[in-house]
Write a protein that holds these residues in place. Structure first.
Motif, mmCIF file in Angstrom:
data_model
loop_
_atom_site.group_PDB
_atom_site.id
_atom_site.type_symbol
_atom_site.label_atom_id
_atom_site.label_comp_id
_atom_site.label_asym_id
_atom_site.label_seq_id
_atom_site.Cartn_x
_atom_site.Cartn_y
_atom_site.Cartn_z
ATOM 1 N N LYS A 1 -12.360 38.680 48.114
ATOM 2 C CA LYS A 1 -13.172 39.881 48.271
ATOM 3 C C LYS A 1 -12.263 41.035 48.674
ATOM 4 O O LYS A 1 -11.367 40.881 49.504
ATOM 5 N N VAL B 1 -12.171 45.649 48.983
ATOM 6 C CA VAL B 1 -12.933 46.897 48.979
ATOM 7 C C VAL B 1 -11.980 48.044 49.313
ATOM 8 O O VAL B 1 -11.008 47.870 50.058
ATOM 9 N N SER C 1 -12.052 51.633 51.158
ATOM 10 C CA SER C 1 -12.922 52.319 52.104
ATOM 11 C C SER C 1 -12.115 53.350 52.884
ATOM 12 O O SER C 1 -10.940 53.591 52.599
ATOM 13 N N PRO D 1 -18.306 53.236 52.302
ATOM 14 C CA PRO D 1 -18.692 51.820 52.249
ATOM 15 C C PRO D 1 -17.512 50.927 52.597
ATOM 16 O O PRO D 1 -16.367 51.223 52.258
ATOM 17 N N ASP D 2 -17.813 49.803 53.272
ATOM 18 C CA ASP D 2 -16.730 48.951 53.751
ATOM 19 C C ASP D 2 -17.138 47.496 53.653
ATOM 20 O O ASP D 2 -18.320 47.160 53.555
ATOM 21 N N ILE D 3 -16.125 46.624 53.680
ATOM 22 C CA ILE D 3 -16.342 45.191 53.630
ATOM 23 C C ILE D 3 -16.642 44.688 55.040
ATOM 24 O O ILE D 3 -16.061 45.144 56.025
ATOM 25 N N LYS E 1 -21.179 43.761 52.581
ATOM 26 C CA LYS E 1 -20.761 45.147 52.466
ATOM 27 C C LYS E 1 -21.668 46.015 53.317
ATOM 28 O O LYS E 1 -22.871 45.770 53.418
ATOM 29 N N LYS F 1 -26.776 47.323 54.989
ATOM 30 C CA LYS F 1 -25.887 46.200 54.704
ATOM 31 C C LYS F 1 -26.409 45.367 53.543
ATOM 32 O O LYS F 1 -27.615 45.308 53.298
#
Length: 802
Positions: A700, A702, A704, A730-732, A737, A774
């Protein structure tokens, strides 16, 4: 709108208080006869600017030939030393930025004429702008967040994200929080606790240390946050009193699901504070007391869960919170003589939290309620820390020996009552947890100024013991096993030794450190526990740090950093007792959890000009044995079990920019950009609770970051204003997320009563836009959520200093 689009279209600027001020250095030395090496008393020492020979400062040597020049700014100087019957000696003196004290060693005067050799010496007042290893922020300048908690005050700091009650630095929550340079139970040993309840009124400033040196504990791969309490050392009696009040949750942002108790609105906030100091001759007495009472809509989360078997459940978790927090710090500084002094101090923190909540569960179309979960959580946390420090000053300025001892006692007394209301029955689960933590810390630190820098070395020993007992009384239809309670004891022993060498000349700076730690963790578990057994680990590991800098000129500097750090699981991460996170999510620890080791590198560049500065950094962190929370289900149940595990490798790569610009006498603006990429490699782990089952996840990643804005206005008649904006991309998060967030904050203050009094008013989240959204994908389920917790608060306050 994507984060990249916002980067291209936004021009936002952030507050960076504690602006980079030019530091000062104390230069010391001794003047001696070249032949006899005897000190020459009452000689003349004069410091001049090297370029134009303009006078800066002068002094005379004492009876032993020693001298000291204080408050010398960075630059190139000419030092002239003269004595009757001797030739005057002149030498070049370079004062740098890496040490507060310089010892020039012996300056030899001779009775016959000789050519003079130039001598270059370095020095520094430790400042964020020069070393680029930390940033310092004064809370009195953070007008838009005054009157709240420390956690709230940190929301608009560069690189900081506040998420689920924790602080993230550059996208990672692996942060060590210190109080006055020490780990305490108030903020958690190696973890983060209590930050939302410590009054910001008690705090002088906050340091963010992204690249800690070897003298700091190796825990916390993202860095260190050092919270520094207020303390005054002026002569006589002086102090400051203050009072702040406010209201939050000014309107209902989303209505409750049917037939539950009302959510908090118009929640009061009260924060009185007092700071007192008395100094006379050798004695300095200090006292800081703060009380914070808040009512808060702590959580208001609406969730839709989709299970693999086709079930859809809608729920709302609403938590009304009442918090009382008292903090007192008091102590005495005593100067025995010019070379020896000691400090004895005590810190008390008392935290009382009462949560009353509801969590109704409905079917997919909200046509029928499946059950209602109501709870009362009563938590009392008491912390006491006693500190004794002794300091010996050698004859050379900055040559120090510090010896310290800290004792911490922390009690958690928690009671939980959960009512499970079904159409056919009602049951109550009850828990009582008692934990008494005791920590002993002993340290010796030695600092020796050198001709071109300094040496720091020291040792530290910690013994930490936490016995915990959990009593569980299950009710009808309880999902937790009756044998889930019992006892467990955590023990931690950490001896460490470190060394740090700092070097500087006119063009180069270097800092090289090494910390050696031996860690032994033992977690003993009640042998009757249904799943877990006693476990532990130990290691002996080196933790090096390196900083190398090249000064292009007086206004431009390039630095490179390297650090190796560790994240040791805290006791709550391995605690074996299951605990409801909500009615269908149960958190439980993992005694087999091991440490996470992280290497980080950073390249930084800083440039200054007359009205501002620009700081840029490129950083990369890579961790092995990454610690993360895994949420999964077991066959035949919709209950989600959340357990910490060591998974695979993870990576964090990013850029940071901090720009400060004074536009006019009235207006200044600042900008902070932090953009990063997080990645966790694919992994498979085995969870043991409540039954053994495996969990797998694909890789995974991301992109951000955050943009933060501050506009500062300084008007006439003592009026200041601050308008701050925060955008979080947006962030992991573990197994999911979190969507983007935005808020706008405003603060105004006015100085009155000839500068002794101050009035302020501020409002957070003016537009009511800070909503946590989320998306989570677990094993056997997925869910989406929106949390409309309290973010909008209006405060007014007054303070008076005397």
């Amino acid at each position: 709108m994507s984060f990249k689009t916002i980067l291209n279209s936004s021009f936002l600027f952030l507050w960076v208080s504690g602006a980079i001020a030019q530091g000062s250095v104390t230069v010391s030395g001794i003047v001696v006869d070249q032949k006899t090496k005897a000190g020459l008393p009452f000689g003349n020492v004069v410091l001049k600017i090297e370029k134009d020979s303009s006078f800066v400062q002068g002094t005379v040597t004492d009876e032993g030939g020693r001298f000291s020049l204080s408050k010398i700014k960075s630059g190139l100087y000419l030092l002239e030393v003269s004595y009757i019957g001797y030739f005057t000696k002149k030498q070049t003196l370079y004062v740098g930025n890496l040490t507060q004290f310089l010892d020039i060693k012996a300056i030899e005067l001779e009775e016959s004429e000789k050519a003079l050799n130039a001598l270059v010496v370095t020095g520094k007042a430790e400042e964020i702008s020069e070393k680029m290893d930390k940033k310092t922020f004064s809370l009195k300048d953070n007008i838009s967040q005054s009157g709240g908690s420390v956690l709230q005050a940190m929301q608009n700091l560069p690189s900081v994200t506040v998420q689920d009650g924790k602080v993230l630095l550059r996208g990672s929550d692996k942060v060590t929080v210190l109080i006055d340079g020490k780990q305490t139970a108030l903020t958690g040993f190696g973890s983060q606790t209590g930050l939302d309840n410590i009054p910001a009124s008690a705090i002088e400033k906050i340091e963010i240390i992204n690249n800690p040196s070897a003298k700091y504990d190796a825990n916390g791969n993202a860095g260190i946050i050092n919270i520094i309490y207020k303390q005054n050392k002026k002569e006589g009696i002086n102090g400051k009193i203050g009072f702040t009040t406010g209201l939050g949750s000014l309107w209902v942002r989303r209505e409750n699901l049917p037939n539950i108790r009302p959510q908090y609105t118009f929640t009061p906030k009260i924060n009185p504070s007092v700071s007192l100091n008395y100094r006379k001759e050798k004695v300095n007495l200090f006292f800081q007391g703060d009380y914070l009472y808040t009512e808060t809509l702590n959580k208001n989360e609406f969730v839709t869960r989709n299970y693999d078997n086709g079930d859809i459940i809608n729920s709302q978790l609403k938590r009304n919170r009442n918090t009382h927090f008292t903090t007192i710090k008091t102590g005495i500084d005593y100067t025995i003589n010019e070379q020896n002094s000691f400090t004895i101090s005590g810190l008390y923190g008392g935290e009382k939290i009462i949560d009353r909540g509801d969590q109704p569960f409905f079917n997919g179309d909200l046509s029928g309620r499946l059950r209602l979960w109501q709870f009362l959580e009563d938590e009392l946390k008491t912390t006491f820390m006693a500190t004794a420090n002794f300091q010996h000053k050698f004859k050379e300025a900055g040559h120090l020996l510090n010896i310290g001892f800290n004792y911490t006692f922390h009690r958690e007394d928690e009671k939980y009552f959960y009512d499970n209301i079904l159409s056919t029955s009602t049951g109550t689960d009850a828990f009582k947890l008692l934990s008494d933590e005791q920590v002993y810390d002993f340290n010796i630190d030695y600092i020796k100024p050198l001709k071109y820098g300094r040496i720091e070395t020291g040792v530290k020993l910690r013994n930490r013991n936490i016995p915990t007992n959990m009593l569980f009384i299950p009710g009808t239809n309880s999902v937790i096993d009756v044998n889930a309670g019992g006892w467990a004891t955590y023990n931690e022993i950490i001896p460490a030794v470190y060394g740090n060498y700092v070097f500087e000349n006119k063009k180069w700076e270097a800092e090289l450190g090494l910390r050696l730690e031996y860690v032994k963790i033992q977690y003993d578990v009640n042998p009757e526990h249904i799943v877990y057994k006693s476990d532990g680990y130990n290691y002996s590991q080196p933790f090096p740090n390196l900083r190398l800098a090249y000064k292009i000129n007086d206004n431009n500097k390039l630095s490179v950093f390297y650090n190796r750090r560790v994240d040791r699981p805290n006791e709550v991460d391995i605690r074996i007792f299951p605990k409801y996170d909500d009615a269908e999510i149960i958190k439980v620890g993992n005694p087999a959890l091991g440490p996470q080791f992280t290497n980080s590198v950073e390249l930084g560049y800083k440039t200054n000009w007359e009205s501002g500065s620009l700081y840029n950094a490129l950083y990369h962190r890579f961790a092995d044995g990454t610690i993360t929370r895994i949420s999964s289900t077991v066959p035949g149940s919709n209950i989600i079990y959340a357990t910490f595990q060591n998974v695979n490798k993870s990576y964090n790569t990013g850029i940071e920019m901090v720009l400060a610009q004074k536009v006019s006498k009235v207006y200044a603006l600042n900008f902070n950009l932090n953009a990063y990429r997080n990645q966790i490699d694919a992994f498979t782990v085995t969870n043991k609770y409540p039954v053994t089952h495996t969990f797998s996840a694909e890789q995974k990643e991301v992109f951000s970051g955050s943009l933060k804005l501050n506009n500062t206005f300084r008007f006439q008649n003592g009026i200041d204003a601050q308008l701050s904006a925060i955008y979080l991309a947006p962030d992991i998060i573990p197994q999911g997320k979190i969507q983007s967030r935005f808020s706008l904050d405003l603060g105004i203050k006015k100085t009155i009563q000839n500068g002794k009094g101050e009035l302020f008013c501020n409002a957070t989240d003016l537009l009511n836009t800070m909503i946590i959204k989320k998306e989570i994908i677990g094993q056997g389920f997925n869910y989406t959520s929106q949390d409309y917790y309290e973010t909008q608060v209006i405060r007014v306050g007054y303070s008076y200093k005397f």
